[in-house]
Scaffold this motif. Structure first.
Motif, PDB file in Angstrom:
ATOM      1  N   HIS A 108     -33.413 117.160 -55.582  1.00  0.00           N
ATOM      2  CA  HIS A 108     -34.864 117.060 -55.705  1.00  0.00           C
ATOM      3  C   HIS A 108     -35.323 118.152 -56.658  1.00  0.00           C
ATOM      4  O   HIS A 108     -34.754 119.243 -56.690  1.00  0.00           O
ATOM      5  N   ARG A 112     -37.207 115.726 -42.653  1.00  0.00           N
ATOM      6  CA  ARG A 112     -38.231 115.905 -41.625  1.00  0.00           C
ATOM      7  C   ARG A 112     -37.589 116.094 -40.268  1.00  0.00           C
ATOM      8  O   ARG A 112     -37.351 115.120 -39.548  1.00  0.00           O
ATOM      9  N   THR A 167     -32.334 115.095 -43.369  1.00  0.00           N
ATOM     10  CA  THR A 167     -32.962 115.531 -42.124  1.00  0.00           C
ATOM     11  C   THR A 167     -31.936 116.146 -41.192  1.00  0.00           C
ATOM     12  O   THR A 167     -32.166 117.208 -40.601  1.00  0.00           O
ATOM     13  N   ARG A 187     -41.673 120.270 -52.515  1.00  0.00           N
ATOM     14  CA  ARG A 187     -42.631 119.252 -52.054  1.00  0.00           C
ATOM     15  C   ARG A 187     -41.956 117.886 -51.903  1.00  0.00           C
ATOM     16  O   ARG A 187     -42.160 117.190 -50.907  1.00  0.00           O
ATOM     17  N   SER A 188     -41.144 117.486 -52.848  1.00  0.00           N
ATOM     18  CA  SER A 188     -40.462 116.187 -52.726  1.00  0.00           C
ATOM     19  C   SER A 188     -39.396 116.244 -51.635  1.00  0.00           C
ATOM     20  O   SER A 188     -39.147 115.249 -50.942  1.00  0.00           O
ATOM     21  N   HIS A 242     -32.404 109.896 -46.565  1.00  0.00           N
ATOM     22  CA  HIS A 242     -33.321 110.807 -45.887  1.00  0.00           C
ATOM     23  C   HIS A 242     -32.742 111.284 -44.561  1.00  0.00           C
ATOM     24  O   HIS A 242     -32.931 112.442 -44.183  1.00  0.00           O
ATOM     25  N   GLU A 283     -39.701 117.942 -48.897  1.00  0.00           N
ATOM     26  CA  GLU A 283     -40.436 117.866 -47.625  1.00  0.00           C
ATOM     27  C   GLU A 283     -40.578 116.430 -47.134  1.00  0.00           C
ATOM     28  O   GLU A 283     -40.557 116.169 -45.944  1.00  0.00           O
ATOM     29  N   ARG A 284     -40.726 115.509 -48.064  1.00  0.00           N
ATOM     30  CA  ARG A 284     -40.876 114.101 -47.670  1.00  0.00           C
ATOM     31  C   ARG A 284     -39.556 113.512 -47.204  1.00  0.00           C
ATOM     32  O   ARG A 284     -39.541 112.509 -46.509  1.00  0.00           O
ATOM     33  N   SER A 285     -38.451 114.125 -47.597  1.00  0.00           N
ATOM     34  CA  SER A 285     -37.131 113.602 -47.233  1.00  0.00           C
ATOM     35  C   SER A 285     -36.597 114.205 -45.943  1.00  0.00           C
ATOM     36  O   SER A 285     -36.104 113.499 -45.085  1.00  0.00           O
ATOM     37  N   HIS A 331     -32.614 104.038 -48.773  1.00  0.00           N
ATOM     38  CA  HIS A 331     -33.410 105.255 -48.953  1.00  0.00           C
ATOM     39  C   HIS A 331     -33.515 106.017 -47.630  1.00  0.00           C
ATOM     40  O   HIS A 331     -33.415 107.243 -47.597  1.00  0.00           O
ATOM     41  N   ARG A 332     -33.661 105.289 -46.544  1.00  0.00           N
ATOM     42  CA  ARG A 332     -33.740 105.941 -45.229  1.00  0.00           C
ATOM     43  C   ARG A 332     -32.407 106.598 -44.869  1.00  0.00           C
ATOM     44  O   ARG A 332     -32.382 107.646 -44.233  1.00  0.00           O
TER      45      ARG A 332
END
Length: 195
Positions: free
Chosen positions: A163, A174, A145, A167-168, A141, A170-172, A137-138
Protein backbone atom coordinates in the motif's frame (compact mmCIF):
# COMPACT_ATOMS: atom_id res chain seq x y z
CA UNK A 1 -15.51 -28.93 -4.52
CA UNK A 2 -16.13 -28.33 -8.16
CA UNK A 3 -13.28 -26.44 -9.79
CA UNK A 4 -14.66 -26.10 -13.30
CA UNK A 5 -11.85 -25.57 -15.76
CA UNK A 6 -8.99 -25.10 -13.32
CA UNK A 7 -7.28 -27.97 -11.54
CA UNK A 8 -7.54 -28.25 -7.76
CA UNK A 9 -3.79 -28.02 -7.18
CA UNK A 10 -3.63 -24.75 -9.12
CA UNK A 11 -6.47 -23.24 -7.12
CA UNK A 12 -5.12 -24.45 -3.79
CA UNK A 13 -1.72 -22.95 -4.60
CA UNK A 14 -3.27 -19.69 -5.85
CA UNK A 15 -5.44 -19.21 -2.76
CA UNK A 16 -2.59 -20.03 -0.36
CA UNK A 17 -0.18 -17.76 -2.23
CA UNK A 18 -2.73 -14.94 -2.31
CA UNK A 19 -3.43 -15.16 1.42
CA UNK A 20 0.09 -15.79 2.62
CA UNK A 21 1.71 -13.10 0.46
CA UNK A 22 -1.13 -10.56 0.95
CA UNK A 23 -0.56 -9.61 -2.69
CA UNK A 24 -3.31 -8.35 -4.96
CA UNK A 25 -5.02 -11.13 -6.92
CA UNK A 26 -4.26 -9.56 -10.29
CA UNK A 27 -0.56 -9.37 -9.36
CA UNK A 28 -0.46 -13.06 -8.45
CA UNK A 29 -2.38 -14.07 -11.57
CA UNK A 30 0.18 -12.21 -13.70
CA UNK A 31 3.05 -14.27 -12.28
CA UNK A 32 5.05 -16.35 -14.68
CA UNK A 33 7.11 -19.42 -13.80
CA UNK A 34 10.31 -17.46 -14.38
CA UNK A 35 9.23 -14.85 -11.77
CA UNK A 36 9.57 -17.38 -8.93
CA UNK A 37 12.48 -18.34 -6.75
CA UNK A 38 10.96 -21.37 -4.96
CA UNK A 39 14.15 -22.29 -3.11
CA UNK A 40 14.02 -18.87 -1.39
CA UNK A 41 10.21 -18.82 -1.09
CA UNK A 42 10.24 -15.51 -2.97
CA UNK A 43 9.01 -14.09 -6.20
CA UNK A 44 8.96 -10.96 -8.32
CA UNK A 45 5.65 -9.32 -9.14
CA UNK A 46 4.77 -6.33 -11.24
CA UNK A 47 2.88 -4.03 -8.93
CA UNK A 48 0.65 -1.14 -9.85
CA UNK A 49 2.18 1.52 -12.09
CA UNK A 50 4.46 -1.15 -13.57
CA UNK A 51 6.88 -1.15 -10.66
CA UNK A 52 8.64 -4.43 -10.05
CA UNK A 53 8.41 -5.58 -6.47
CA UNK A 54 9.28 -8.69 -4.54
CA UNK A 55 7.11 -10.77 -2.28
CA UNK A 56 7.97 -13.34 0.32
CA UNK A 57 5.82 -16.39 0.56
CA UNK A 58 5.60 -19.09 3.13
CA UNK A 59 6.29 -22.81 3.14
CA UNK A 60 2.78 -23.94 2.13
CA UNK A 61 2.70 -22.50 -1.40
CA UNK A 62 6.42 -23.12 -1.81
CA UNK A 63 5.83 -26.84 -1.26
CA UNK A 64 3.01 -26.90 -3.83
CA UNK A 65 4.82 -24.92 -6.53
CA UNK A 66 7.10 -27.70 -7.83
CA UNK A 67 4.08 -29.93 -8.46
CA UNK A 68 2.16 -27.07 -10.07
CA UNK A 69 5.03 -26.05 -12.32
CA UNK A 70 6.03 -29.65 -13.14
CA UNK A 71 8.71 -29.36 -15.81
CA UNK A 72 7.66 -25.97 -17.17
CA UNK A 73 10.41 -23.36 -17.27
CA UNK A 74 8.44 -20.33 -18.43
CA UNK A 75 5.00 -18.96 -19.10
CA UNK A 76 1.95 -18.22 -16.93
CA UNK A 77 2.03 -19.80 -13.47
CA UNK A 78 -1.73 -20.31 -13.06
CA UNK A 79 -3.42 -21.95 -16.03
CA UNK A 80 -6.87 -23.11 -16.99
CA UNK A 81 -7.34 -26.65 -18.30
CA UNK A 82 -8.34 -25.30 -21.71
CA UNK A 83 -6.16 -24.71 -24.69
CA UNK A 84 -5.83 -21.04 -25.51
CA UNK A 85 -8.32 -19.88 -28.14
CA UNK A 86 -7.04 -18.27 -31.32
CA UNK A 87 -6.16 -14.62 -30.79
CA UNK A 88 -5.12 -15.01 -27.15
CA UNK A 89 -2.12 -12.74 -26.47
CA UNK A 90 1.11 -14.76 -26.46
CA UNK A 91 1.87 -13.43 -22.97
CA UNK A 92 -1.17 -15.32 -21.65
CA UNK A 93 -0.39 -18.66 -23.29
CA UNK A 94 1.94 -21.31 -21.93
CA UNK A 95 4.23 -22.19 -24.84
CA UNK A 96 4.88 -25.63 -23.33
CA UNK A 97 1.26 -26.71 -22.74
CA UNK A 98 -0.75 -24.40 -25.00
CA UNK A 99 -3.04 -23.65 -22.06
CA UNK A 100 -4.20 -20.14 -21.20
CA UNK A 101 -3.57 -18.00 -18.11
CA UNK A 102 -6.29 -18.06 -15.43
CA UNK A 103 -8.22 -14.78 -15.62
CA UNK A 104 -9.20 -12.63 -12.66
CA UNK A 105 -12.88 -12.99 -13.55
CA UNK A 106 -12.73 -16.80 -13.55
CA UNK A 107 -10.59 -16.94 -10.40
CA UNK A 108 -13.09 -14.66 -8.63
CA UNK A 109 -16.06 -16.79 -9.76
CA UNK A 110 -14.47 -20.00 -8.53
CA UNK A 111 -13.45 -18.52 -5.17
CA UNK A 112 -16.91 -17.02 -4.62
CA UNK A 113 -18.60 -20.34 -5.48
CA UNK A 114 -16.34 -22.31 -3.15
CA UNK A 115 -16.74 -20.00 -0.17
CA UNK A 116 -20.52 -19.67 -0.12
CA UNK A 117 -21.03 -22.03 2.82
CA UNK A 118 -18.02 -20.60 4.68
CA UNK A 119 -19.39 -17.08 4.31
CA UNK A 120 -22.85 -18.25 5.42
CA UNK A 121 -22.21 -20.82 8.18
CA UNK A 122 -25.85 -21.07 9.22
CA UNK A 123 -27.12 -21.79 5.71
CA UNK A 124 -27.90 -25.27 4.50
CA UNK A 125 -26.15 -26.79 1.47
CA UNK A 126 -29.49 -26.83 -0.36
CA UNK A 127 -29.46 -23.01 -0.39
CA UNK A 128 -25.99 -22.74 -1.93
CA UNK A 129 -27.19 -21.30 -5.25
CA UNK A 130 -28.82 -18.35 -3.46
CA UNK A 131 -25.79 -17.50 -1.34
CA UNK A 132 -22.89 -15.14 -1.90
CA UNK A 133 -19.34 -16.20 -1.10
CA UNK A 134 -16.22 -14.19 -0.39
CA UNK A 135 -14.18 -12.19 -2.88
CA UNK A 136 -10.48 -12.44 -3.64
CA UNK A 137 -10.12 -8.89 -2.35
CA UNK A 138 -11.57 -9.99 0.99
CA UNK A 139 -9.04 -12.84 1.14
CA UNK A 140 -6.21 -10.29 0.83
CA UNK A 141 -7.78 -8.08 3.49
CA UNK A 142 -8.20 -11.01 5.86
CA UNK A 143 -4.48 -11.78 5.59
CA UNK A 144 -3.60 -8.19 6.48
CA UNK A 145 -6.15 -8.12 9.31
CA UNK A 146 -4.78 -11.36 10.78
CA UNK A 147 -1.26 -9.90 10.61
CA UNK A 148 -2.41 -6.70 12.33
CA UNK A 149 -4.19 -8.70 15.03
CA UNK A 150 -1.00 -10.69 15.54
CA UNK A 151 0.93 -7.51 16.31
CA UNK A 152 2.67 -6.93 12.97
CA UNK A 153 3.99 -3.36 12.84
CA UNK A 154 2.52 -0.77 10.49
CA UNK A 155 5.74 -0.40 8.45
CA UNK A 156 5.85 -4.17 7.92
CA UNK A 157 2.15 -4.24 6.96
CA UNK A 158 2.77 -1.43 4.47
CA UNK A 159 5.74 -3.26 2.93
CA UNK A 160 3.90 -6.57 2.84
CA UNK A 161 0.75 -5.17 1.26
CA UNK A 162 2.54 -2.68 -0.98
CA UNK A 163 0.00 0.00 0.00
CA UNK A 164 1.22 3.50 -0.72
CA UNK A 165 -0.18 5.06 2.44
CA UNK A 166 -1.31 4.22 5.95
CA UNK A 167 -4.77 5.51 5.03
CA UNK A 168 -5.23 2.83 2.36
CA UNK A 169 -3.84 0.21 4.74
CA UNK A 170 -6.44 1.24 7.34
CA UNK A 171 -9.19 0.10 5.00
CA UNK A 172 -7.53 -3.30 4.61
CA UNK A 173 -6.32 -4.22 8.08
CA UNK A 174 -9.22 -3.96 10.50
CA UNK A 175 -8.60 -5.85 13.72
CA UNK A 176 -11.76 -7.14 15.37
CA UNK A 177 -13.14 -6.30 18.81
CA UNK A 178 -11.54 -9.39 20.38
CA UNK A 179 -8.10 -8.49 19.01
CA UNK A 180 -8.35 -4.93 20.31
CA UNK A 181 -9.50 -6.19 23.74
CA UNK A 182 -6.57 -8.65 23.84
CA UNK A 183 -4.16 -5.84 22.92
CA UNK A 184 -5.49 -3.59 25.70
CA UNK A 185 -5.42 -6.42 28.26
CA UNK A 186 -1.79 -7.25 27.43
CA UNK A 187 -0.79 -3.65 28.09
CA UNK A 188 -2.81 -3.19 31.30
CA UNK A 189 -0.37 -1.99 34.01
CA UNK A 190 -2.38 -3.72 36.77
CA UNK A 191 -2.14 -7.06 34.97
CA UNK A 192 1.61 -6.62 34.45
CA UNK A 193 2.18 -6.03 38.18
CA UNK A 194 0.45 -9.34 38.99
CA UNK A 195 2.89 -11.33 36.87
Amino acid sequence: MEFGQVDGLGLQTFWKMLYESAARADEVLCLNVEDLYPQDKRGRITARAGRSSGFTGSPAPAQLLPRLIARRTRGPLFLTDRKAPAGTPALDVCSETGRTRLSYRRAEEIFEENTRLLANPLASPEDIEDLNGWTLHRLRHSALTHDAEGGTSTPTLLARSRHASVRSLERSARPGVDAVARHVAERDPAARRKR
